[in-house]
Motif scaffolding. Structure first.
Motif, PDB file in Angstrom:
ATOM      1  N   ASP A 147      64.008 -67.213 -39.474  1.00 26.64           N
ATOM      2  CA  ASP A 147      64.391 -66.302 -40.537  1.00 26.64           C
ATOM      3  C   ASP A 147      64.030 -66.924 -41.880  1.00 26.64           C
ATOM      4  N   PRO A 148      63.446 -66.150 -42.819  1.00 26.65           N
ATOM      5  CA  PRO A 148      63.002 -66.742 -44.100  1.00 26.65           C
ATOM      6  C   PRO A 148      64.111 -67.470 -44.841  1.00 26.65           C
ATOM      7  N   ILE A 149      65.335 -66.883 -44.857  1.00 23.74           N
ATOM      8  CA  ILE A 149      66.428 -67.533 -45.574  1.00 23.74           C
ATOM      9  C   ILE A 149      66.815 -68.836 -44.882  1.00 23.74           C
ATOM     10  N   ALA A 150      66.841 -68.802 -43.533  1.00 24.63           N
ATOM     11  CA  ALA A 150      67.162 -70.022 -42.788  1.00 24.63           C
ATOM     12  C   ALA A 150      66.102 -71.095 -43.016  1.00 24.63           C
ATOM     13  N   PHE A 151      64.851 -70.670 -43.125  1.00 26.62           N
ATOM     14  CA  PHE A 151      63.766 -71.627 -43.350  1.00 26.62           C
ATOM     15  C   PHE A 151      63.919 -72.296 -44.718  1.00 26.62           C
ATOM     16  N   GLU A 152      64.225 -71.494 -45.756  1.00 26.43           N
ATOM     17  CA  GLU A 152      64.444 -72.076 -47.072  1.00 26.43           C
ATOM     18  C   GLU A 152      65.624 -73.041 -47.049  1.00 26.43           C
ATOM     19  N   GLY A 153      66.683 -72.665 -46.310  1.00 25.09           N
ATOM     20  CA  GLY A 153      67.829 -73.561 -46.198  1.00 25.09           C
ATOM     21  C   GLY A 153      67.476 -74.862 -45.518  1.00 25.09           C
ATOM     22  N   LEU A 154      66.581 -74.811 -44.497  1.00 22.67           N
ATOM     23  CA  LEU A 154      66.158 -76.023 -43.803  1.00 22.67           C
ATOM     24  C   LEU A 154      65.376 -76.927 -44.755  1.00 22.67           C
ATOM     25  N   VAL A 155      64.501 -76.328 -45.590  1.00 23.20           N
ATOM     26  CA  VAL A 155      63.733 -77.125 -46.549  1.00 23.20           C
ATOM     27  C   VAL A 155      64.667 -77.784 -47.560  1.00 23.20           C
ATOM     28  N   ALA A 156      65.680 -77.016 -48.033  1.00 20.51           N
ATOM     29  CA  ALA A 156      66.652 -77.607 -48.963  1.00 20.51           C
ATOM     30  C   ALA A 156      67.400 -78.751 -48.300  1.00 20.51           C
ATOM     31  N   GLU A 157      67.754 -78.585 -47.019  1.00 19.18           N
ATOM     32  CA  GLU A 157      68.442 -79.651 -46.297  1.00 19.18           C
ATOM     33  C   GLU A 157      67.559 -80.882 -46.173  1.00 19.18           C
ATOM     34  N   LEU A 158      66.259 -80.674 -45.996  1.00 17.70           N
ATOM     35  CA  LEU A 158      65.328 -81.791 -45.916  1.00 17.70           C
ATOM     36  C   LEU A 158      65.331 -82.581 -47.229  1.00 17.70           C
TER      37      LEU A 158
ATOM     38  N   THR B  89      67.675 -70.864 -54.147  1.00 13.37           N
ATOM     39  CA  THR B  89      67.878 -69.959 -55.277  1.00 13.37           C
ATOM     40  C   THR B  89      68.284 -68.583 -54.784  1.00 13.37           C
ATOM     41  N   GLN B  90      68.674 -67.719 -55.693  1.00 12.73           N
ATOM     42  CA  GLN B  90      69.004 -66.340 -55.353  1.00 12.73           C
ATOM     43  C   GLN B  90      67.723 -65.624 -54.932  1.00 12.73           C
ATOM     44  N   ARG B  91      67.877 -64.601 -54.120  1.00 17.81           N
ATOM     45  CA  ARG B  91      66.705 -63.903 -53.611  1.00 17.81           C
ATOM     46  C   ARG B  91      66.012 -63.074 -54.684  1.00 17.81           C
ATOM     47  N   SER B  92      66.736 -62.665 -55.723  1.00 20.86           N
ATOM     48  CA  SER B  92      66.128 -61.874 -56.795  1.00 20.86           C
ATOM     49  C   SER B  92      66.103 -62.710 -58.073  1.00 20.86           C
ATOM     50  N   ASN B  93      65.124 -62.425 -58.904  1.00 19.36           N
ATOM     51  CA  ASN B  93      64.973 -63.118 -60.192  1.00 19.36           C
ATOM     52  C   ASN B  93      64.921 -64.632 -60.033  1.00 19.36           C
ATOM     53  N   ASP B  94      64.259 -65.087 -58.956  1.00 19.03           N
ATOM     54  CA  ASP B  94      64.166 -66.536 -58.760  1.00 19.03           C
ATOM     55  C   ASP B  94      62.959 -67.134 -59.472  1.00 19.03           C
ATOM     56  N   GLY B  95      62.144 -66.270 -60.092  1.00 24.31           N
ATOM     57  CA  GLY B  95      60.996 -66.790 -60.843  1.00 24.31           C
ATOM     58  C   GLY B  95      59.991 -67.508 -59.976  1.00 24.31           C
ATOM     59  N   GLY B  96      59.902 -67.148 -58.699  1.00 24.96           N
ATOM     60  CA  GLY B  96      58.952 -67.800 -57.810  1.00 24.96           C
ATOM     61  C   GLY B  96      59.417 -69.141 -57.308  1.00 24.96           C
ATOM     62  N   VAL B  97      60.702 -69.462 -57.414  1.00 22.31           N
ATOM     63  CA  VAL B  97      61.247 -70.734 -56.933  1.00 22.31           C
ATOM     64  C   VAL B  97      62.196 -70.445 -55.774  1.00 22.31           C
ATOM     65  N   ASP B  98      61.995 -71.121 -54.666  1.00 22.05           N
ATOM     66  CA  ASP B  98      62.853 -70.931 -53.495  1.00 22.05           C
ATOM     67  C   ASP B  98      63.928 -72.008 -53.411  1.00 22.05           C
ATOM     68  N   VAL B  99      63.616 -73.208 -53.864  1.00 22.04           N
ATOM     69  CA  VAL B  99      64.565 -74.321 -53.817  1.00 22.04           C
ATOM     70  C   VAL B  99      64.479 -75.070 -55.138  1.00 22.04           C
ATOM     71  N   ASP B 100      65.636 -75.304 -55.767  1.00 17.72           N
ATOM     72  CA  ASP B 100      65.723 -76.162 -56.944  1.00 17.72           C
ATOM     73  C   ASP B 100      66.175 -77.546 -56.482  1.00 17.72           C
ATOM     74  N   ALA B 101      65.423 -78.575 -56.844  1.00 13.82           N
ATOM     75  CA  ALA B 101      65.777 -79.935 -56.429  1.00 13.82           C
ATOM     76  C   ALA B 101      65.796 -80.845 -57.646  1.00 13.82           C
ATOM     77  N   LEU B 102      66.607 -81.874 -57.541  1.00 15.55           N
ATOM     78  CA  LEU B 102      66.699 -82.872 -58.607  1.00 15.55           C
ATOM     79  C   LEU B 102      66.634 -84.253 -57.959  1.00 15.55           C
ATOM     80  N   ASP B 103      65.623 -85.007 -58.347  1.00  7.83           N
ATOM     81  CA  ASP B 103      65.473 -86.370 -57.848  1.00  7.83           C
ATOM     82  C   ASP B 103      66.166 -87.309 -58.830  1.00  7.83           C
ATOM     83  N   PRO B 104      67.251 -87.981 -58.408  1.00  6.67           N
ATOM     84  CA  PRO B 104      68.005 -88.824 -59.340  1.00  6.67           C
ATOM     85  C   PRO B 104      67.338 -90.158 -59.642  1.00  6.67           C
ATOM     86  N   ALA B 105      66.230 -90.474 -58.993  1.00  2.20           N
ATOM     87  CA  ALA B 105      65.592 -91.779 -59.208  1.00  2.20           C
ATOM     88  C   ALA B 105      65.129 -91.913 -60.645  1.00  2.20           C
TER      89      ALA B 105
END
Length: 677
Positions: A373-384, A395-411
């Motif tokens: 499922d597309p939503i489950a796949f995005e969730g798996l990538v976020a979990e990775l 991200t939300q399914r609407s108005n996401d601006g073409g972004v599926d996952v927001d990530a922040l690398d603390p390094a």
């Protein structure tokens, strides 16, 4: 008497002065001749240096004039030398009675006795000649049978070899990855344009959908450019002195040699492709040297380029500036300080096109990424991303601006905001999606953009991301990342691929055991006194199934017993028993390798490894065929002898090896995914 004695003394003095003048003249001539000889030797050595430099500068021009590789060059002829038995072809002369006259005698009784003796001598020699003639005919018949056996064996081997070449070329036309890699690797190995001493080590992978070949090719080290510029004779001490070549000149010439080598490899690959199999070639030129930062020996990439065939065919290689052509014309990279092993970043390596999927059980619970499922796949990538130590949310399914996952690398320093797009595609991701991601990164003010897909990317996408804060992750790379971080995923519903090195094969469906006599014995022999360890690796592609599937002196058999080391029987010096039909379904190669035994022959290399071959024997040890093996090379201590490869028909064909290693068995097995402690 006094005057006479005086005259004698004066004459002796004159004679001595004349001898001294003659000796001095001879010494002057000898010194001059020696000086001229040494000056000539200095000029000869200087000319050799100049010729070596000119050869390096003309590497590309010389190489492009060489004929292109063609598959016909691999074909062998069935012609054999005519039967030539030599002296055996001539019948032995038979004795004639006239050659045995009786001795003279006076009486009738003596004459009768002499005639009987002559007759006895004739009959004795006649029977001996008849026996010798019978032996000659037997030897001739045996020689004839052996000639016919060898002739038929030769023709059978030639037909088998030519059929293999035909199968490979047909596979290239069909775009089969194994066939494409095998064919173009052979084209590079067969090239005659490279100067003596240039390395020839190649690794490759092929993406049939994009008709994209990715190649790692070994480049020569900095030592290929001579340190000396000229040699002169010093009359002061009678020796030779070398004038050093300026370091800047050496560095510039070395960089030019690397660029020429890259262009020449591309030329050889495209010129060898009448089938249209190559739309694009990514070439990474590396040197096999210790890393200056770690001291560990490895492959340091000094040049990389991705060349579209349409763009490369428009180049006039005979007049281009090699470095400018690679960096500007083809938008590639050549290390600015290759003499200091300053590496460049390769956008794509052969391993990135691999299709290995790690599985730890029978796959029943392993999710198929391409069917999730597309939503489950995005969730798996976020979990990775979270498993990799980052903060990540979908991200939300609407108005996401073409972004599926927001990530922040603390390094610190390298970290920051990352925008992730996820494409659950079966076909190649179009370049427009990559360009859109770059626009999103700029709009969001992100530090980096990552595009994750279940499929792959084309050459233009990799060209676009070069030098930009973008990273592309293909389906195989995604699966590898998931399993490295304890997550699960696979691609498709096909038979599970072989586990990665060190992974367990427990739980995989067992193949039915073959009959006890359904196996072959591979007997290996070679000339030379070097002591070798012969090993076998059961692989999928270029990765061994696991540590237990590496057969050597400390692990004499595979877990299922399909491969088993045997004590050799003369004339063999090593032997391996293989049940090909019992090999795991996930295995498509059985690789045979040899390495110098460092305990028996410390300091030895493979220069004495010659006249090697592999005998293919049936269960009764009857010889079925003989397979040739490449000779060893000085400095190398391990060698890939060859590999048996499973074809789509289920048959196994032998492919000659030849890749050598200076780091011994440890370096060799590392290339097949085995970590040596």
């Amino acid at each position: 008497m006094q005057r006479q004695q005086q005259r004698l003394l004066e004459a002796e003095a004159r004679r001595r002065r004349a001898e001294a003048r003659e000796a001095a003249t001879y010494q002057r001539y000898a010194a001059q001749a020696q000086r001229e000889h040494r000056q000539a030797e200095a000029r000869r050595r200087t000319q050799e240096l100049e010729a070596q430099v000119e050869s390096l500068r003309g590497l590309l021009a010389t190489g492009t004039r060489a004929p292109a590789f063609r598959a016909d060059a691999l074909l062998r002829t069935e012609e054999v030398a005519p039967f030539a038995p030599g002296a055996l072809a001539q019948p032995l002369p038979m004795p004639h009675p006239d050659a045995y006259p009786p001795r003279s005698a006076w009486t009738a009784h003596q004459r009768a006795q002499a005639q009987a003796e002559a007759r006895a001598r004739f009959e004795q020699d006649w029977y001996a000649a008849q026996a010798a003639e019978a032996r000659r005919q037997q030897q001739l018949a045996a020689y004839q049978r052996e000639y016919e056996r060898q002739t038929e064996a030769h023709r059978t081997e030639v037909r088998r070899h030519n059929a293999g070449v035909t199968e490979v070329t047909d596979g290239v036309r069909r775009g089969e990855p194994d066939a494409v890699v095998e064919f173009f690797s052979a084209a590079l190995y067969a090239a005659t344009a490279w100067p003596e001493g240039f390395p020839r080590q190649v690794g490759a992978a092929y993406d049939p959908a994009a008709r994209h070949l990715v190649v790692d090719w070994e480049l020569p080290g900095f030592g290929v450019v001579p340190e000396a510029k000229a040699v002169r004779y010093s009359a002061a001490d009678g020796g030779f002195k070398e004038s050093a070549r300026p370091v800047t000149q050496r560095r510039a010439l070395y960089r030019e040699v690397l660029a020429q080598s890259v262009l020449l490899v591309l030329h050889q690959l495209f010129a060898a492709d009448p089938f249209g199999a190559l739309s694009c070639v990514t070439l990474n030129g590396f040197v096999d040297e210790p890393d200056p930062a770690t001291g560990q020996r490895g492959h340091i990439v000094l040049a990389t380029v991705m060349a579209e065939r349409s763009a490369f065919d428009g180049l006039r290689l005979e007049v281009v500036d090699p470095v400018s052509c690679v960096t500007d014309g083809l938008r590639g990279q050549v290390s600015a300080r290759p003499d200091q092993l300053t590496a460049v970043r390769a956008a794509l390596r052969p391993r990135d096109l691999g299709d290995r999927v790690v599985t730890h059980d029978d796959g029943a619970e392993e999710p198929d990424l391409s069917a999730m499922d597309p939503i489950a796949f995005e969730g798996l990538v976020a979990e990775l991303f979270r498993a990799m130590g980052m903060q990540a949310v979908t991200t939300q399914r609407s108005n996401d601006g073409g972004v599926d996952v927001d990530a922040l690398d603390p390094a610190p320093i390298r970290g920051g905001k990352i925008v992730v797009q996820v494409k659950r595609y079966r076909n190649t991701v179009p370049p427009s999606a990559v360009r859109d991601l770059y626009g999103t990164v700029q709009d969001r003010g992100a530090n980096k953009g990552v595009l994750v897909t279940t499929s792959g990317f084309g050459p233009s996408s990799y060209t676009f991301v070069r030098g930009k804060p973008l990273e592309l992750i293909t389906g195989p790379q995604l699966v590898d990342l998931l399993h490295r971080h304890g997550l699960r995923g696979r691609l498709g519903h096909g038979a599970p691929a072989a586990p990665a090195a060190g992974a367990s094969t427990a739980g995989a469906p067992a193949r039915p055991a073959p009959p006890a006599d359904d196996h072959n014995v591979l007997g290996m022999s070679w000339s030379g006194g070097v002591a070798l360890d012969v090993c076998a690796l059961v692989c999928r592609g270029d990765r061994v199934l696991g540590d237990d599937w590496f057969v050597f002196y400390n692990n004499p058999r595979t877990p299922d017993g399909s491969v088993h080391a045997l004590p050799p029987a003369p004339p063999d010096r090593a032997a391996v028993r293989v049940a090909f039909d019992a090999l795991p379904a996930g295995a498509d190669r059985l690789v045979l390798v040899a390495a110098v035994d460092p305990e028996v022959d410390p300091g030895a290399d493979l220069s004495g490894f010659t006249d090697a071959h592999i005998r293919l024997l049936d269960p009764a040890l009857a010889e079925l065929g003989v397979l040739g093996v490449s000779d060893g090379r000085p400095g190398e201590t391990a060698l890939v002898l060859g590999s048996f490869r499973r074809r789509s028909s289920g048959d196994w064909d032998f492919v000659l090896g030849g890749k050598g290693y200076r780091g011994g068995l440890e370096e060799l097995v590392g290339d097949f995914g085995i970590e040596v402690n």
